[in-house]
Design an enzyme around this catalytic site. Structure first.
Site, PDB file in Angstrom:
ATOM      1  N   CYS A  59      61.833  -1.014  34.456  1.00 13.68           N
ATOM      2  CA  CYS A  59      62.718  -1.549  33.413  1.00 13.68           C
ATOM      3  C   CYS A  59      62.424  -3.016  33.134  1.00 13.68           C
ATOM      4  CB  CYS A  59      64.182  -1.511  33.852  1.00 13.68           C
ATOM      5  SG  CYS A  59      64.710   0.023  34.501  1.00 13.68           S
ATOM      6  N   ASP A  60      62.280  -3.788  34.183  1.00 15.81           N
ATOM      7  CA  ASP A  60      62.332  -5.251  34.006  1.00 15.81           C
ATOM      8  C   ASP A  60      61.013  -5.956  34.285  1.00 15.81           C
ATOM      9  OD1 ASP A  60      64.998  -4.846  33.462  1.00 15.81           O
ATOM     10  OD2 ASP A  60      65.654  -5.195  35.514  1.00 15.81           O
ATOM     11  N   CYS A  69      64.698  -2.406  39.444  1.00 12.56           N
ATOM     12  CA  CYS A  69      63.901  -1.440  38.681  1.00 12.56           C
ATOM     13  C   CYS A  69      62.670  -2.115  38.086  1.00 12.56           C
ATOM     14  CB  CYS A  69      64.747  -0.822  37.574  1.00 12.56           C
ATOM     15  SG  CYS A  69      63.814   0.310  36.528  1.00 12.56           S
TER      16      CYS A  69
END
Ligand SMILES: Cc1cc2nc3c(=O)[nH]c(=O)nc-3n(C[C@H](O)[C@H](O)[C@H](O)COP(=O)(O)OP(=O)(O)OC[C@H]3O[C@@H](n4cnc5c(N)ncnc54)[C@H](O)[C@@H]3O)c2cc1C
Lengths: 118, 315
Positions: free
Chosen positions: B139-140, B136
């Site tokens: 997200c990261d 992701c």
């Protein structure tokens, strides 16, 4: 504040009190993102089942969440959420990124020694 | 004691299953949704949904929660984070066992288990997830500020996410197993024009190496067969989609990609068993197409159940 039904920890002081006042604690530190939401969902589900454990969340972008972000156990983490398990105020396990219900159960059963039938 | 018999059981609580639940409950069917993950399915993996008609922009989590609440408000029971441990679809009364202990029976079943991102399945991948390996970018991505990273894949997601990761990373290498990309031309051009991106074609990662965090990968060239070790800070994997139908092998007819074969009414090869959403053969996998399938499958199931009840009265 995170949009979950878990207890929200909003400050470093609250975090300190929470882990000191409860023997077994699981805190998920994340955002409302794809890797984090499933972990909150599992925690909400398990909350009623594991009564000996206190479940909470903390917003990753809250500056006060440095208590989790900067924990040595999370030093190598590069994926949200950071999920931290405490026994008597000490970290006994920490995981990075999404976890399944089975993975979370395994940690709870191993670290908190409370086997719950599913 | 409350009966464990339901008119309709829906397996999978993503947009397709939740829609089927809304329609089932509104048709006065006693309806149960059994869901392995969080209610909302892949919706909760989506930061922003901007193409669901009538809702200008919302998070996938909010849309999924609203669908689940709507289904509950119409009387549907939802059990999330459960595992189907046994399934008998062949008889007129179908049986579903959950978590190896709870038994349910039903007149009709809708299968809507959706799908999931494909993983590489090579050594080190599971252990280093969240420690340098991610699925992701949104997200990261910010953990990889000024880092040297790899993106694996050759479709739209891989190329678009590679471009978005250049906001953080100092260098992005796209590794793809073929000599050409499957992405739309505009996505390919955008990646090719980005100075931070380079390409390693005809190649695949065969191993992730590192103890506490990812340190390096082994890359094998499919043409020469030669393997190289490369030091790296992070790897993002975007290599497509697999239907969650492993548990249905031998129980309903699947096609060669593991998708559930259905008729126009979305009935499977078994009477009273329907399928909906990303798990059936289709070209476009979106929330709108999943809710459309959920509607059709639920109304087909309702017809089947009402007919079955009428037949019983007539006997
Ligand atoms: C990152 C990402 C971004 C996306 N963005 C968009 C977008 O912007 N707009 C859009 O329209 N679409 C988008 N999509 C696609 C959309 O989310 C899917 O098409 C849609 O969610 C499919 O719905 P579904 O109900 O068929 O399956 P899913 O959403 O996959 O739900 C299936 C559910 O079934 C459960 N399940 C699986 N196996 C079992 C089992 N054995 N027993 C019980 N339950 C089971 C799963 O846990 C899950 O909850 C996106 C998808 C992803 C991954």
């Amino acid at each position: 504040m995170l949009q979950t039904n878990l207890t929200h920890i909003l400050s470093a002081d609250e975090h300190k009190q929470f882990i000191e006042q409860n023997e077994n604690v699981m805190i998920c530190c994340g955002r409302m993102g794809p890797m984090c939401v499933p972990v909150y969902g599992v925690m909400e589900e398990l909350e009623g089942e594991y009564e000996h454990i206190e479940f909470a969340d903390m917003e990753f972008d809250n500056p006060e969440a440095h208590v989790i972000r900067n924990a040595p156990e999370c030093a190598d983490f590069m994926g949200l959420p950071f999920t931290v398990y405490y026994k008597n105020g000490k970290i006994v396990k920490a995981t990075s990124s999404i976890q399944t219900m089975d993975q979370i159960r395994e940690v709870l059963d191993e670290k908190f020694n409370v086997i719950v039938e599913n | 004691m409350e009966s464990n018999h339901f008119d309709l059981i829906i397996i999978g609580g993503g947009p397709a299953g939740l829609t089927a639940g809304i329609y089932g409950a509104r048709a006065k069917l006693k309806t149960l949704i059994l869901n392995e993950g969080t209610a909302g399915g892949q919706l909760v993996l989506t930061h922003e949904i901007a193409n669901y008609p009538g809702i200008e922009s919302t998070s996938g989590y909010m849309l999924g929660s609203t669908m689940a609440r709507q289904a509950r408000d119409f009387g549907c029971t939802i059990r999330s984070n459960v595992r189907i441990s046994n399934l008998n679809l062949n008889d007129a009364i179908k049986e579903v066992e959950v978590n190896e202990k709870d038994q349910y029976s039903t007149d009709a079943v809708i299968l809507s288990p959706g799908g999931r991102s494909r993983t590489l399945g090579v050594p080190g991948e599971t252990d280093l997830k969240g420690r340098g390996i991610s699925y992701c970018a949104t997200c990261d991505g910010d953990f990889f500020q000024d880092k040297n990273i790899i993106v694996v894949g050759g479709g739209n997601s891989a190329l678009e996410e590679a471009v978005s990761l250049t906001r953080y990373a100092s260098k992005v290498t796209i590794i793809h197993q073929f000599d050409h990309f499957q992405a739309f031309p505009h996505a390919i051009v955008e990646a090719e024009q980005n100075e931070k991106i380079d390409f390693v074609m005809n190649s695949k990662i065969t191993e992730f190496i590192g103890e506490d965090r990812l340190r390096s990968v082994t890359i094998e060239n499919a043409v020469t067969g030669i393997s190289d070790k490369r030091e790296i800070d992070g790897v993002f994997i975007f290599i497509g989609y697999v239907p969650n139908t492993e548990f249905l092998k031998g129980k309903v007819d699947l096609n060669q990609w593991g998708e559930i074969k259905v008729s126009d009414e979305l009935q499977t090869n078994i009477p009273g068993v329907y399928a909906a959403g990303d798990c059936i053969p289709k070209k476009v996998r979106q929330v709108t197409t999943a809710v459309s399938d959920g509607t059709i499958a639920s109304l087909s199931a309702a017809n089947y159940i009402h007919q079955k009840k009428r037949d019983l009265v007539a006997i």
